[in-house]
Design a protein around this motif. Structure first.
Motif, PDB file in Angstrom:
ATOM      1  N   GLU A  75     -39.485 -32.077  -8.980  1.00 10.77           N
ATOM      2  CA  GLU A  75     -38.953 -31.076  -8.186  1.00 10.77           C
ATOM      3  C   GLU A  75     -38.797 -29.663  -8.535  1.00 10.77           C
ATOM      4  O   GLU A  75     -38.282 -29.476  -9.591  1.00 10.77           O
ATOM      5  N   MET A  76     -39.377 -28.740  -7.574  1.00 11.52           N
ATOM      6  CA  MET A  76     -39.491 -27.341  -8.173  1.00 11.52           C
ATOM      7  C   MET A  76     -39.594 -26.613  -6.953  1.00 11.52           C
ATOM      8  O   MET A  76     -40.282 -26.940  -5.829  1.00 11.52           O
ATOM      9  N   ASN A  77     -38.552 -25.578  -6.925  1.00 12.01           N
ATOM     10  CA  ASN A  77     -38.532 -24.654  -5.795  1.00 12.01           C
ATOM     11  C   ASN A  77     -38.423 -25.020  -4.367  1.00 12.01           C
ATOM     12  O   ASN A  77     -38.913 -24.796  -3.577  1.00 12.01           O
ATOM     13  N   GLY A  78     -37.666 -26.030  -4.506  1.00 10.10           N
ATOM     14  CA  GLY A  78     -37.200 -26.839  -3.101  1.00 10.10           C
ATOM     15  C   GLY A  78     -38.427 -27.769  -2.589  1.00 10.10           C
ATOM     16  O   GLY A  78     -38.075 -28.199  -1.597  1.00 10.10           O
ATOM     17  N   ASP A  79     -39.447 -27.913  -3.232  1.00  7.79           N
ATOM     18  CA  ASP A  79     -40.328 -28.806  -3.108  1.00  7.79           C
ATOM     19  C   ASP A  79     -40.489 -30.174  -4.009  1.00  7.79           C
ATOM     20  O   ASP A  79     -39.994 -30.015  -5.185  1.00  7.79           O
ATOM     21  N   CYS A  80     -41.445 -31.289  -3.510  1.00 12.28           N
ATOM     22  CA  CYS A  80     -41.579 -32.132  -4.448  1.00 12.28           C
ATOM     23  C   CYS A  80     -43.118 -32.407  -4.653  1.00 12.28           C
ATOM     24  O   CYS A  80     -43.647 -32.153  -3.588  1.00 12.28           O
ATOM     25  N   PHE A  81     -43.473 -32.902  -5.903  1.00 16.69           N
ATOM     26  CA  PHE A  81     -44.688 -33.139  -6.153  1.00 16.69           C
ATOM     27  C   PHE A  81     -44.774 -34.558  -6.903  1.00 16.69           C
ATOM     28  O   PHE A  81     -44.074 -34.742  -7.557  1.00 16.69           O
TER      29      PHE A  81
END
Length: 322
Positions: A112-118
């Motif tokens: 989870e990073m900068n409001g996104d997910c990878f």
């Protein structure tokens, strides 16, 4: 700051939105699709999830638990059904009444990073949508494992399916939809009687002649080299159609944008499947991307087999290769 957490990832995608743009025009269609996506997105918050982003005619969300993710998927289908039902009552455009949705969920560690997910779970959930039919919900084995018994019982296994970008197949389960006014095959394509359950199905396209038994299900027909039954024709989608075994019969589900067409017997009526399904019985042909009326079209011959009763009838000069 990036954080790594165990999450259930959900992707939902509306089907049929292109037809809405064609019939209503850009401005009205954009407003309608946006409102519909916003409506089904309400199911995320209702089930304690977090909406990551909307994707034009779809969305991505994450949940702490598989249970909440599946509850949200069920709720999304209910909300879309209301939109479609309201459109029918109010005389909405045929394209609005034809809206459908596919949902896919996977579970694993995500970044989870900068409001996104990878992460792998994100990729798997997104690509599972390619294997979902109209109004289907697909989940991975990791999601199923985290469900309580009552929820688990509502899913059936599709076994392992090759997913684009993944070297290993993914074990996938589908949420069974409640039966409506009898068997779909009986109401749409004539009465289908299964006195004895079939043992297998034979498929033939050019020199590719194979027999599959029920333990080989599902069969994915498509252009991808990872498809169970690979058809190297540019008119065929990477994952074009899927043959399942369920309830004592074989069924075919269209997964493509160009459609799948089924004709029973030598000169039977052609059934057009647009992200829909039908039961396979007897013998006939499956047209991938175009109706099976042009000799040059990619057409797969099928024959439902009963090994105990008779030897399979020949469908050409080629011998069957298991």
């Amino acid at each position: 700051m990036a954080q790594i957490r165990e999450r259930t990832v959900l992707f939902a995608d509306l089907r049929g939105s292109t037809a809405i743009f064609e019939s209503l025009g850009n401005a009205e269609a954009t407003a309608l699709v946006t409102q519909t996506v916003s409506l089904i997105g309400q199911a995320v918050g209702e089930c304690h999830g977090h909406l990551i982003k909307t994707l034009g005619d779809g969305l991505m969300a994450v949940f702490d638990s598989p249970r909440d993710g599946v509850r949200s998927a069920v709720r999304m289908h209910e909300l879309l059904e209301r939109v479609v039902a309201r459109g029918k009552l109010q005389g909405g455009s045929p394209s609005l009444r034809a809206l459908r949705m596919q949902v896919a969920l996977a579970r694993g560690e995500v970044v989870e990073m900068n409001g996104d997910c990878f992460g792998d779970a994100v990729n798997v959930a997104a690509r599972l949508l390619d294997h979902a039919g109209d109004n289907e919900t697909l989940i991975t084995a990791e999601v199923l494992l985290g469900l309580p018994g009552m929820q688990k019982a509502k899913f059936r296994s599709l076994d392992r399916i090759a997913v684009r970008g993944r070297s290993e197949p993914v074990h996938v389960h589908v949420l069974d939809q409640p039966a409506q006014s009898g068997d779909m095959a009986a109401t749409q394509f004539g009465e289908v009687v299964h006195a004895v359950e079939p043992d297998g199905i034979r498929l033939q396209w050019m020199e590719l002649d194979r027999v599959f038994d029920i333990d080989n299900m599902p069969i994915v027909l498509g252009r991808s080299v990872q498809a169970t039954y690979c058809i190297t024709d540019g008119r065929v989608s990477r994952s074009h159609a899927r043959i399942d075994w369920h309830g004592g019969s074989f069924s075919v589900t269209d997964l493509s944008y160009n459609g799948t067409f089924v004709r029973f017997g030598l000169d039977g009526e052609i059934v057009s499947l647009k992200r829909g399904s039908c039961t396979l019985h007897g013998s006939g042909v499956i047209g991938l991307g175009s109706p099976p009326i042009d000799a040059s079209s990619p057409v797969v011959r099928f024959e439902v087999l009963h090994f105990a009763d008779t030897e399979p009838q020949t469908m050409g000069s080629l011998r069957c290769r298991l």
